[in-house]
Design an enzyme around this catalytic site. Structure first.
Site, PDB file in Angstrom:
ATOM      1  N   ASP A 271       0.870  -1.165   0.000  1.00 55.25           N
ATOM      2  CA  ASP A 271       0.000   0.000   0.000  1.00 55.25           C
ATOM      3  C   ASP A 271       0.915   1.224   0.000  1.00 55.25           C
ATOM      4  O   ASP A 271       2.093   1.154   0.373  1.00 55.25           O
ATOM      5  CB  ASP A 271      -0.931  -0.006   1.212  1.00 55.25           C
ATOM      6  CG  ASP A 271      -2.227   0.757   0.948  1.00 55.25           C
ATOM      7  OD1 ASP A 271      -2.236   1.615   0.043  1.00 55.25           O
ATOM      8  OD2 ASP A 271      -3.222   0.505   1.649  1.00 55.25           O
ATOM      9  N   GLU A 632     -17.032  10.560   4.632  1.00 51.47           N
ATOM     10  CA  GLU A 632     -16.616   9.207   5.000  1.00 51.47           C
ATOM     11  C   GLU A 632     -15.760   8.661   3.874  1.00 51.47           C
ATOM     12  O   GLU A 632     -16.110   8.760   2.704  1.00 51.47           O
ATOM     13  CB  GLU A 632     -17.808   8.285   5.281  1.00 51.47           C
ATOM     14  CG  GLU A 632     -18.700   8.009   4.094  1.00 51.47           C
ATOM     15  CD  GLU A 632     -19.661   6.840   4.324  1.00 51.47           C
ATOM     16  OE1 GLU A 632     -19.485   6.086   5.298  1.00 51.47           O
ATOM     17  OE2 GLU A 632     -20.580   6.684   3.520  1.00 51.47           O
TER      18      GLU A 632
END
Length: 885
Positions: A271, A632
């Site tokens: 990542d 969000e």
């Protein structure tokens, strides 16, 4: 003695040079398509220097011109459509795709996405553009488990159930990767491996302690299926630590599980920035030196370093080899894995070797893809409640009210492309009924100072002066060429740009809403330029206005940094400046990721009073509420009541919207509520006080069209919840507690608002005649048949769910677990008999050591419209099967 040493050095150098020259003269096996692909890869890698090999381990790998290896950036996204690469068909966000409960449709969606991906890749290749988001290695799907409703990135997943996630992940991966036996269509990536689902704010430093049982029972099954059943080409390791080890340096995860147990033979990438986290004092801080972090990650099996702002920690691998921290053979192994992917994608063969290269650009946003995204949107909408008001009749006057009614953000979710034809709920209803039959008010902010109804600045209020001094619509846009300079301030890794003295193009622009696929100056694809728009702004209403844009905006010569008080009818000089300059450090284009807009909103309006007035003149209210991907999502700089850096601290509707709904209730008009969110909402008050509720998640660019057809009965709802909708967070463990006790429908012991698998429709499908064997031998699959009868006037796309209970298991097991599902059309007034098969691997439980054990004893099977504790009579069938050893 010195002469002897010098002679030896000269001899050694000469030997190396002649050896290299001999290597260069040898046949280029890697260019011979008749040779087996692995041999070609090994040949190519063997010709690279150590420095060249290390360079190929960055996500933005540089060219090796002497070997005819072009530059390539592995970073691309396709979560629910080709993302961040300009215009593309935007399908429902992943959580909405999961709500379809339809692996066949999901495969079709993924196939359409990979069609558009191939078309875009070859288009950019022809233009010699090799930026991030132009390649064929897609970092999708996200098959982490949405174990806690607070996680902001849960919208990217297929929900809370390992079985559903695994089945949908396989369908999506196969659609992305294609069915050519010799070449990949695109390379899919299963992420984030593993035990990764929040909190966002601490993901770079958190150590998630998880038992072997929970690891193998919940967190790994979808990855196992992705590798073993879909042959996924790549896996992304996660930021967090797992049981003390960084996920990208975990021998247990990357060697023992992924490579040895699952037989994975593709490549693993980190990542982005995860390798830096090994040594960052603010993150894991488990080593002191970047070279040690790089060596550790590669030794454990991480082949590619996505660096982003940290650049590339793997740049230190040369020093790591020099100091003996890692053997060069492991670097060879990593580079061979990476090039195997590129070879399988056909990047070193002529285009005529694969039919994928012939996919034209006009497939992007084609009519068939627009129809498909509308069908997917309709299939993803979940009818949570209906007291009989739906479907609506067209003779009723409708008030569309709510902050998400005309908010394009909620169509798209995150990791999205630029939509071709976005249709908001308001626009969809206006088209369906006619504008004269709709009244509208936003009703409230979404939360705090975040609004969903900001409008594009356009020629209604923007003007420029003509030569005679009169005002004409639109601003004067002056377009300048840009020259890029050198970085001098290394605390800010941004290359400075200088605009040309004179504009290269001057024109009138009517609206501050642009998608620049080509430079307006020279028509080059993704070309760089700067713009200064000048003129005046003349508001139609008094108010305090908030502006939303990446541009610099000046009104009356003052830079806009906060709300601005403006008077109706008064003209104010306005200047809008924007530079579209590519970022060399991140290898990104300035104009592909999103549309450029300038929006504004009058923050001083009494929106609730306005909404009540609109509602009083209507027969029915469609209230469009919820949250948005602006508050969000992934590691966001948002700190609001109920929201924490992308995650949530409660699951209620924001107070502003609760107050709006209560005011609308007092009008006495029936209310149909449409909720947008990427996560579960505690809709307790609305469940008791409104007439119908549709959960929309983030349903793609055709949302408005699909929603209107659902509300008016032209389409029958068929979505089912892929997550549990809880009443509150009482009884939940801390967010960073990864034990599965009392989490998700499989282990939750409390009373829920809407259960996993719930969804209503306009049909009346009942279940009967479940045919199941009374006994079964352990290790055998279980096949059953059941009859579905549709007694209604609506054709149903019925989701049948099969759950099992294992009361004789000698250890803790899920109280109930999904093991099969099917979506079948049952026409009005007809009967269908369907077959469901539970494979033998699903008739197992995980013991305390993480081992999968074949279940023996009484197996309780439930087949029907939902979970056994929640499905109504005649909506579910039950059988008990004795499984013998």
């Amino acid at each position: 003695m010195k002469k002897i040493l010098l002679a030896a050095a000269i001899s050694s150098t000469f030997t190396a040079i002649t050896s290299f020259a001999s290597d260069e003269a040898s046949p280029a096996i890697y260019q011979d398509t008749s040779v087996e692909m692995q041999t070609r890869v090994k040949d190519l890698v063997s010709r690279m220097t150590l420095e060249e090999k290390i360079g190929q381990m960055y996500n933005d790998a540089p060219a090796i011109e002497r070997l005819n290896v072009p530059a390539y950036d592995y970073w691309n996204e396709a979560l629910h459509g080709v993302a961040r690469a300009g215009q593309a068909t935007v399908f429902p966000q992943a959580i909405g795709l999961a709500a379809m409960w339809d692996d066949e449709m999901l495969h079709t969606v993924a196939t359409a996405i990979s069609d558009e991906a191939r078309a875009k890749y070859h288009f950019y290749q022809r233009e010699d553009i090799r930026y991030r988001y132009t390649g064929l290695t897609f970092w999708s799907p996200n098959i982490n488990i949405f174990r806690d409703p607070r996680w902001g990135r849960g919208q990217e997943t297929y929900g809370e159930d390992p079985f559903l996630t695994g089945e949908l992940g396989v369908a999506f991966i196969k659609g992305l990767q294609g069915d050519n036996p010799d070449y990949l269509k695109t390379a899919a990536t299963a992420k984030h491996f593993a035990v990764h689902n929040g909190p966002e704010i601490s993901r770079h430093s958190d150590n998630y302690v998880v038992s072997d049982k929970d690891l193998y029972d919940t967190y790994l099954p979808a990855f196992k299926k992705a590798v073993e059943e879909a042959d996924v080409e790549a896996v992304m390791c996660a930021y967090n630590r797992v049981n003390g080890m960084p996920a990208c340096g975990s021998d247990m995860l990357l060697k023992e599980v992924l490579r040895d147990e699952y037989g994975f033979d593709g490549h693993v990438m980190s990542d982005c920035g995860a390798i830096r986290d090994f040594y960052d004092p603010k993150a894991h801080n488990v080593v002191e030196a970047p070279a040690a972090a790089a060596a550790w990650a590669v030794k454990s099996g991480t082949d590619l370093n996505c660096g982003t702002g940290a650049l590339s920690t793997f740049a230190n691998l040369g020093f790591a080899v020099q100091k003996g921290l890692i053997d060069e053979a492991l670097i060879d192994q990593a580079v061979e894995r990476l090039f195997m992917t590129r070879f399988k994608l056909g990047m070193f063969d002529s285009d005529d070797k694969t039919n994928y290269a012939a996919i034209p650009m006009d497939v992007v946003g084609s009519d068939s893809h627009m129809k498909l995204t509308e069908a997917a949107s309709a299939s993803s909408l979940v009818l949570l409640k209906n007291n009989g008001i739906l479907p609506l009749t067209s003779d009723k006057k409708v008030a569309v009210i709510g902050p998400n009614a005309n908010n394009e953000d909620v169509l798209l979710g995150n990791y999205n492309g630029i939509p071709i034809n976005p249709v908001t709920p308001l626009q969809g209803l206006e088209t369906y009924l006619g504008k004269d039959n709709i009244t509208y008010s936003p009703g409230s902010a979404i939360i705090d100072d975040i609004y969903g109804h900001a409008e594009i600045l356009d020629s209604r209020v923007l003007f420029h002066k003509k030569d005679d001094g009169s005002l004409a619509p639109g601003l004067t846009g002056k377009y300048y060429s840009l020259a890029q300079g050198q970085i001098s301030d290394y605390t800010q890794l941004t290359f400075p740009v200088t605009a040309s003295d004179q504009p290269q193009l001057t024109r009138i622009d009517k609206a501050m809403d642009f998608y620049f696929e080509r430079s307006p100056i020279d028509d080059s694809v993704l070309g760089n330029f700067g713009v200064i728009w000048e003129g005046v702004i003349q508001p139609e209403h008094d108010g305090k206005y908030q502006f939303d844009s990446d541009a610099q905006i000046k009104i009356d010569g003052k830079t806009v940094t906060d709300t601005v008080a403006l008077k109706a009818g008064k003209t104010y000089p306005i200047t809008i400046s924007m530079q579209f300059a590519d970022n060399k450090v991140s290898n990104t284009s300035a104009i592909t990721r999103k549309q450029f807009t300038v929006r504004w909103v009058n923050t001083s309006e009494d929106l609730q009073q306005q909404a009540v007035g609109v509602a009083s003149n209507a027969d029915v209210i469609v209230a469009v509420v919820g949250i948005t991907p602006r508050i969000e999502g992934e590691e966001m700089p948002v700190k609001l009541d109920g929201f924490n850096y992308g995650d949530r601290t409660d699951i209620d509707l924001p107070d502003e919207q609760q107050a709006l709904l209560m005011a609308l209730k007092k009008t006495g008009k029936p209310v149909v509520l449409v909720n947008f969110s990427g996560s579960a909402m505690a809709l307790n008050w609305t469940d008791e006080n409104v007439d119908a509720i549709v959960q929309a998640f983030y349903p793609g660019e055709a949302t408005g069209t699909a929603l209107a057809k659902i509300l008016y009965g032209e389409s029958n709802p068929s979505g089912r919840l892929p997550v549990t909708f809880y009443r509150d967070l009482n009884g939940f463990a801390d967010f960073d507690d990864y034990a599965m006790d009392n989490r998700t429908y499989r282990y939750f012991r409390g009373n829920v608002l809407y259960p996993f698998g719930h969804g209503l429709d306009y049909s009346d499908v009942t279940y009967s005649d479940l045919q199941a064997p009374s006994t079964l031998q352990s290790g055998e699959p279980l096949s059953v048949t059941v009859t579905l009868e549709n007694a209604s006037d609506f054709t149903a796309d019925q989701v049948t769910q099969a759950y099992v209970k294992m009361p004789d298991a000698p250890t803790r097991v899920p109280r109930v677990a999904l093991k099969a599902f099917s979506k079948d059309q049952v026409k009005a007034g007809t009967t269908e008999t369907i077959t469901l098969t539970i494979v033998a691997d699903e008739l197992t439980y995980v013991d305390d050591n993480g081992e999968s054990v074949a279940y023996t004893g009484s197996l309780h099977l439930f087949v029907g419209n939902g979970q056994p504790a929640h499905a109504k009579e005649k909506k579910i069938q039950h059988a008990v099967i004795d499984i013998a050893q």
